[in-house]
Design an enzyme around this catalytic site. Structure first.
Site, PDB file in Angstrom:
ATOM      1  N   THR A  81       2.622  -4.066  38.022  1.00 51.99           N
ATOM      2  CA  THR A  81       3.711  -3.103  38.167  1.00 51.99           C
ATOM      3  C   THR A  81       3.256  -1.845  38.898  1.00 51.99           C
ATOM      4  OG1 THR A  81       3.189  -2.298  35.947  1.00 51.99           O
ATOM      5  CG2 THR A  81       4.984  -3.893  36.137  1.00 51.99           C
ATOM      6  N   ALA A  82       2.061  -1.888  39.491  1.00 55.50           N
ATOM      7  CA  ALA A  82       1.528  -0.717  40.186  1.00 55.50           C
ATOM      8  C   ALA A  82       1.524  -0.958  41.701  1.00 55.50           C
ATOM      9  CB  ALA A  82       0.125  -0.407  39.651  1.00 55.50           C
ATOM     10  N   TYR A  83       0.370  -0.800  42.346  1.00 59.46           N
ATOM     11  CA  TYR A  83       0.276  -0.890  43.809  1.00 59.46           C
ATOM     12  C   TYR A  83       0.753  -2.252  44.311  1.00 59.46           C
ATOM     13  CZ  TYR A  83      -1.915   0.159  48.379  1.00 59.46           C
ATOM     14  OH  TYR A  83      -2.161   0.416  49.703  1.00 59.46           O
TER      15      TYR A  83
ATOM     16  N   GLU B 192      -6.229  -2.697  39.199  1.00 58.38           N
ATOM     17  CA  GLU B 192      -6.499  -3.432  40.424  1.00 58.38           C
ATOM     18  C   GLU B 192      -7.732  -2.887  41.117  1.00 58.38           C
ATOM     19  OE1 GLU B 192      -2.990  -1.714  41.268  1.00 58.38           O
ATOM     20  OE2 GLU B 192      -4.162   0.081  41.647  1.00 58.38           O
TER      21      GLU B 192
ATOM     22  N   ASP C 105      -0.401   7.474  33.403  1.00 56.43           N
ATOM     23  CA  ASP C 105      -1.122   6.219  33.607  1.00 56.43           C
ATOM     24  C   ASP C 105      -2.549   6.456  34.078  1.00 56.43           C
ATOM     25  OD1 ASP C 105       1.105   4.848  32.815  1.00 56.43           O
ATOM     26  OD2 ASP C 105       1.781   4.359  34.835  1.00 56.43           O
ATOM     27  N   GLY C 106      -2.743   7.466  34.923  1.00 54.91           N
ATOM     28  CA  GLY C 106      -4.089   7.757  35.410  1.00 54.91           C
ATOM     29  C   GLY C 106      -5.038   8.134  34.291  1.00 54.91           C
TER      30      GLY C 106
END
Length: 286
Positions: free
Chosen positions: A182-184, A142, A71-72
């Site tokens: 769906t992340a942080y 984000e 993802d990064g």
């Protein structure tokens, strides 16, 4: 067809299937341009001469961009492409790879599929943040403000369309897109949004009030943040980059005038990805 290729140059090795995939693209008439760091890594891995491959230019346009990593790496790719809106296909060589659509064991027929255009694209909201000292950040996932001193909280005055929404006393505050839901944001109790939702999420990190909860707002909203802290500084995190900021610097956040286009292969869906990678709805009771 012109293809840009980005990847995680810190990965130790790439299997020969990747080289075969690139050969198949060239044989199908594709013109391939590699980001320099990733191209150097592949040349080192396969004993190739860097002079024999074409390198990517930051002003270059293309039909497709490929992101080899997790993802990064895909977030990095989106940051390099930005307003050109080149469709991005994520090929997972990372761990979770939630944003990526293809696994590394699915390369065999991928070249033919890409050249024939047998895929769909999803338009993802991008968040634009402008600072009072003239900087601009774009976020696919984000933007977060964090405290810089471990032993103290920060105060985040948050305005929504000019009206004070709240003054958060917390370790930080997340403003998330549907892609970043769906992340942080998810890890602090935020909701999951469908990728095509026209919303943003504001979610506090370790709030010192039981009344503060994540809130979903329309994506045409304007968010303004003013931060105060004990040492007069805070940390701004934007997808895969960060910067130390002075509390004299305020933030204005709104939907960017462009989207990020993510390639989705035929038969793949967001709900399928939730089930396979986040184990959504899986009942582990014996």
């Amino acid at each position: 067809m012109k293809i840009l290729v980005f990847g995680n140059e810190y990965r130790n090795e790439f299997p020969t299937e990747v080289k075969t995939f690139f050969d198949s693209l060239r044989n199908a008439g594709a013109e391939i341009h590699f980001e320099r760091a990733f191209g150097e890594k592949l040349c080192q891995t396969w004993g190739l001469n860097l002079n024999n491959i074409s390198l990517f230019s930051e002003t270059q346009d293309a039909d497709i961009a490929l992101s080899f990593g997790g993802d990064g790496t895909l977030l990095h790719t989106a940051g390099m492409i930005r307003e050109r809106e080149i469709p991005i296909l994520g090929i997972n060589f990372g761990h979770l790879g939630f944003l990526t659509d293809v696994n590394n064991n699915e390369l065999e027929n991928l070249a033919e599929t890409l050249v024939s255009g047998c895929f769909e694209t999803d338009k993802r909201i991008t968040l634009k943040t402008t600072t009072s000292d003239g900087r601009t950040f774009y976020s696919l996932n984000e933007l977060t403000v964090h405290k810089q001193v471990i032993s103290s909280i920060i105060n985040i005055e948050t305005r929504l369309n000019g009206e004070i929404l709240n003054i958060y006393h917390a370790d930080g505050l997340i403003v998330s897109t549907p892609t970043g839901s769906t992340a942080y944001s998810l890890s602090v109790g935020g909701p999951i949004l469908m990728p095509n939702s026209h919303n943003l999420i504001i979610a506090p990190v370790a709030s010192h009030s039981l009344n503060d909860r994540p809130i979903v707002i329309p994506d045409d909203s304007v968010i303004e943040l003013s931060i105060s802290s004990r040492n007069g500084k805070y940390l701004l995190s934007n997808d895969n980059e960060s910067a130390m900021m002075s509390c004299t610097t305020t933030l204005r956040m709104e939907r960017a005038p462009f989207s990020v286009r993510i390639i989705r292969m035929s038969g793949h869906s967001f709900i399928q990805t939730l089930k396979e990678r986040l184990y959504w709805g899986i009942d582990n009771r014996s």
